[in-house]
Design a protein around this motif. Structure first.
Motif, PDB file in Angstrom:
ATOM      1  N   LEU A  68     -33.650  93.123 -10.807  1.00 38.50           N
ATOM      2  CA  LEU A  68     -33.239  91.878 -10.152  1.00 38.50           C
ATOM      3  C   LEU A  68     -31.859  91.958  -9.546  1.00 38.50           C
ATOM      4  N   VAL A  74     -37.374  87.746  -4.294  1.00 35.54           N
ATOM      5  CA  VAL A  74     -37.890  87.398  -5.612  1.00 35.54           C
ATOM      6  C   VAL A  74     -39.406  87.192  -5.666  1.00 35.54           C
ATOM      7  N   PRO A  75     -40.003  86.486  -4.701  1.00 41.96           N
ATOM      8  CA  PRO A  75     -41.448  86.293  -4.796  1.00 41.96           C
ATOM      9  C   PRO A  75     -42.216  87.613  -4.843  1.00 41.96           C
ATOM     10  N   MET A  78     -42.078  88.910  -8.321  1.00 40.09           N
ATOM     11  CA  MET A  78     -42.956  88.129  -9.187  1.00 40.09           C
ATOM     12  C   MET A  78     -44.412  88.548  -9.005  1.00 40.09           C
ATOM     13  N   VAL A  82     -46.868  89.855 -11.937  1.00 41.59           N
ATOM     14  CA  VAL A  82     -48.148  89.248 -12.294  1.00 41.59           C
ATOM     15  C   VAL A  82     -49.262  90.281 -12.236  1.00 41.59           C
ATOM     16  N   LEU A  97     -40.976  92.207 -20.978  1.00 42.97           N
ATOM     17  CA  LEU A  97     -40.113  92.063 -19.808  1.00 42.97           C
ATOM     18  C   LEU A  97     -38.708  92.550 -20.130  1.00 42.97           C
ATOM     19  N   THR A  99     -35.028  93.079 -18.419  1.00 39.93           N
ATOM     20  CA  THR A  99     -34.129  92.971 -17.268  1.00 39.93           C
ATOM     21  C   THR A  99     -33.056  94.040 -17.439  1.00 39.93           C
ATOM     22  N   GLU A 101     -29.812  93.712 -17.908  1.00 38.91           N
ATOM     23  CA  GLU A 101     -28.551  93.392 -18.579  1.00 38.91           C
ATOM     24  C   GLU A 101     -28.155  94.492 -19.559  1.00 38.91           C
TER      25      GLU A 101
ATOM     26  N   VAL B  66     -45.926  81.898 -18.448  1.00 36.28           N
ATOM     27  CA  VAL B  66     -45.614  81.568 -17.052  1.00 36.28           C
ATOM     28  C   VAL B  66     -46.908  81.384 -16.279  1.00 36.28           C
ATOM     29  N   LEU B  68     -47.547  80.155 -13.249  1.00 34.54           N
ATOM     30  CA  LEU B  68     -47.498  80.523 -11.824  1.00 34.54           C
ATOM     31  C   LEU B  68     -48.568  79.838 -11.011  1.00 34.54           C
ATOM     32  N   VAL B  74     -40.963  80.010  -6.753  1.00 31.14           N
ATOM     33  CA  VAL B  74     -40.905  81.246  -7.531  1.00 31.14           C
ATOM     34  C   VAL B  74     -39.501  81.662  -7.975  1.00 31.14           C
ATOM     35  N   PRO B  75     -38.509  81.593  -7.086  1.00 33.03           N
ATOM     36  CA  PRO B  75     -37.177  82.027  -7.539  1.00 33.03           C
ATOM     37  C   PRO B  75     -36.692  81.248  -8.760  1.00 33.03           C
ATOM     38  N   VAL B  77     -38.567  80.047 -11.163  1.00 30.12           N
ATOM     39  CA  VAL B  77     -39.290  80.613 -12.304  1.00 30.12           C
ATOM     40  C   VAL B  77     -38.618  81.899 -12.767  1.00 30.12           C
ATOM     41  N   MET B  78     -38.257  82.710 -11.803  1.00 33.92           N
ATOM     42  CA  MET B  78     -37.635  83.996 -12.113  1.00 33.92           C
ATOM     43  C   MET B  78     -36.291  83.784 -12.807  1.00 33.92           C
ATOM     44  N   ALA B  81     -36.894  82.970 -16.299  1.00 39.24           N
ATOM     45  CA  ALA B  81     -37.340  84.157 -17.025  1.00 39.24           C
ATOM     46  C   ALA B  81     -36.153  85.037 -17.393  1.00 39.24           C
ATOM     47  N   VAL B  82     -35.292  85.268 -16.423  1.00 37.22           N
ATOM     48  CA  VAL B  82     -34.144  86.140 -16.686  1.00 37.22           C
ATOM     49  C   VAL B  82     -33.254  85.532 -17.765  1.00 37.22           C
TER      50      VAL B  82
END
Lengths: 336, 336
Positions: A68, A74-75, A78, A82, A97, A99, A101, B66, B68, B74-75, B77-78, B81-82
């Motif tokens: 990210l 972003v879409p 996503m 999915v 998931l 990320t 960090e 999620v 969806l 969507v952004p 949602v992301m 999530a993050v």
DNA sequence: GTGAAAGCGCTAACAG
DNA sequence: CTGTTAGCGCTTTCAC
């Protein structure tokens, strides 16, 4: 909680028979299998994931690594996610998931604790710092995108070079002689993300081959930046009649900007894009585009991973050929 | 693989001491703790997640559900999530991604197999089919959003009603008397998603209280639909001077449409939105907005969940108060 | 403050 | 084709 011994007792068999009935790892007579299955259903038995992971050294969980970073759409991420989850489930796996960090430590952690069996890695850079780690990890991985040196790794992505070429060739066939690429935000190139560069390569190569005049213009993901690029192009390249857009966020504002500047699409200016079909279809002027097949890439990535988990060999590189759909935004050059 | 007995031997203690040094669940002398920690580091020990889950009946994994569905941005949602992943990691938990392909069975599956300890549930509907299941599951959950009957559940969200009110009150203070709400796509209302409805409630209530003329207009998430709504509003409500937008996807095209129809923002028309700050800030005309605090909601949701996992009590409902930022899109009504 | 040992629930040899 | 059994690596009583 109902456990395997409960099922075994209920079905009048041993625990191992239940286990084998479930895994299919050894032949079970039709009759006992049916009895076991009935007991499982009747008791509502669900094998304990931790116990299973401990005994089999397989967690049936994949890690999805989603950095990210700035400048990514972003879409699309996503959609990948999915499709990765959906496909993983089809193969009886779940998806953790991750990320960025934690950085590479996160990868090492979930590998070392045996939380996950394998990795799907997104947003791969040409010189990605995770590569050495992924090579050294004893768990298989598949990268979505190509680094500069993919030796010993498994990678999959749209063939962005071919996509860039396809766009130019389409414009060339329509008679356009001066074309421009409006690309991703500058940081995407600075970071040396492979896919952005490959579009440029393909675009430039095809333009050179076809003897088209061409130029490349990175563009921030804001409507304002789109307008600026449009103005700049008109100012600096008055003969321009073909544009390739590789930047989802600004596709719509860019088209609007050109039209506000007095250019009709496609009468005066043909536009093609590399973007999700869904985006291209839904603009006021539907855009001729090479599809970004997120769902397919995610699905194929997981399937490659499953083969690797089965110790089967897989190709190191999988390049999905571009698929172009002609829509209302491209037309033969208007030769006055 | 290095295991706890290896560490124990290396440190000259028993396995249980290593375990307790790690968990802190019983006092360990400073001296042995240091020795154990040194051994752990030296050997690069990582506890096996499955073994841990089996012995402790805690997987330290949360499920993020999620769905969806259509019409969600969507952004946002992301971002949720993050922030969920980041916060979960701070509490030593990982996050399993669950989409809604499996439906409620997916929830039951990961709960019954003890794959996850708890649930974060997004995109909650007024009459959400998952509610009975979540209530019956022995694992705690937190919902992002409010169903009609939240009895026995833990919910958190922006106070959308107050957000709708805040927008109207802001416009009222600036002297506007005729306002409109351009809302989410129709399917979002049909599905009875709570947050969309609550914005309408707040918007309407505040307008009535302030004796403003008001109307509500659902809008598809396409630029074309935005243009249509703009035209319709101008046609049907010539006295309109204030608009509240609750639809991220069309904020930019809507503003553009109004301006193309000859209305200057904010001179002729004041616009406020309920959307992520990042969106509001980056339009050509920065929009006065109530922030959609995705990151904060995600963080708070996980923290509530952690308290529940510790058997602490938590409030059933957490409504985050709206925070409005004035930008360039609102101004006092232009009284001719 | 520390250790010994009994499981947690499942899989996979091994044995028949 | 099926059963017996020994772990998988960790946590947590129980005992000292």
């Amino acid at each position: 909680m109902v456990k395997i011994t409960d099922v075994a007792r209920h079905a009048g068999v041993s625990p191992s028979t239940v286990s084998y009935a479930l895994s299919g790892k050894r032949p079970i007579s039709e009759e006992t299998r049916l009895r076991v299955e009935a007991s499982i259903r009747e008791l509502g038995y669900r094998p304990h994931a931790g116990a299973r992971a401990l005994a089999s050294s397989r967690s049936n969980v994949l890690a999805l690594v989603v950095p990210l970073r700035a400048g990514i759409h972003v879409p699309v991420v996503m959609q990948f996610a999915v499709s990765v989850v959906t496909t993983a489930r089809r193969h009886d796996h779940d998806v953790l998931l991750l990320t960025q960090e934690e950085g590479e430590d996160g990868l090492r952690r979930v590998a070392d604790t045996a939380l996950v069996d394998a990795f799907v890695v997104m947003d791969v850079q040409l010189d990605d710092p995770r590569l050495p780690l992924l090579r050294s990890l004893e768990r298989p991985s598949v990268m979505i995108g190509f680094p500069a040196d993919a030796e010993g790794l498994t990678c999959i992505d749209l063939d962005f070079k071919a996509a860039g070429e396809a766009c130019v060739e389409h414009l060339a066939r329509l008679g356009h002689r001066v074309v421009a690429l409006v690309g991703s935000p500058p940081e995407v190139y600075v970071r040396q993300t492979a896919f952005a560069q490959r579009v440029v390569q393909g675009f430039t190569a095809a333009a050179d081959r076809g003897r088209l005049a061409s130029s490349v213009h990175p563009c921030e993901a804001t409507p304002a930046a789109a307008r600026e690029v449009a103005e700049q192009l008109l100012r600096e390249q008055p003969a321009l009649t073909g544009v390739v857009v590789h930047n989802e966020a600004i596709l719509e504002p860019l088209v609007e900007a050109f039209e506000q500047l007095g250019l009709r699409v496609p009468a005066d200016l043909s536009i093609t894009a590399i973007c999700p079909d869904e985006l291209a279809e839904n603009l006021r002027v539907p855009i001729t585009s090479v599809a970004l097949p997120s769902a397919e890439v995610g699905e194929r990535a997981v399937e490659l991973l499953m083969r690797k988990l089965d110790s089967k060999t897989v190709p190191e590189a999988t390049l999905l050929p571009p698929r172009m759909t002609e829509r209302a935004s491209t037309a033969p050059r208007n030769t006055p």
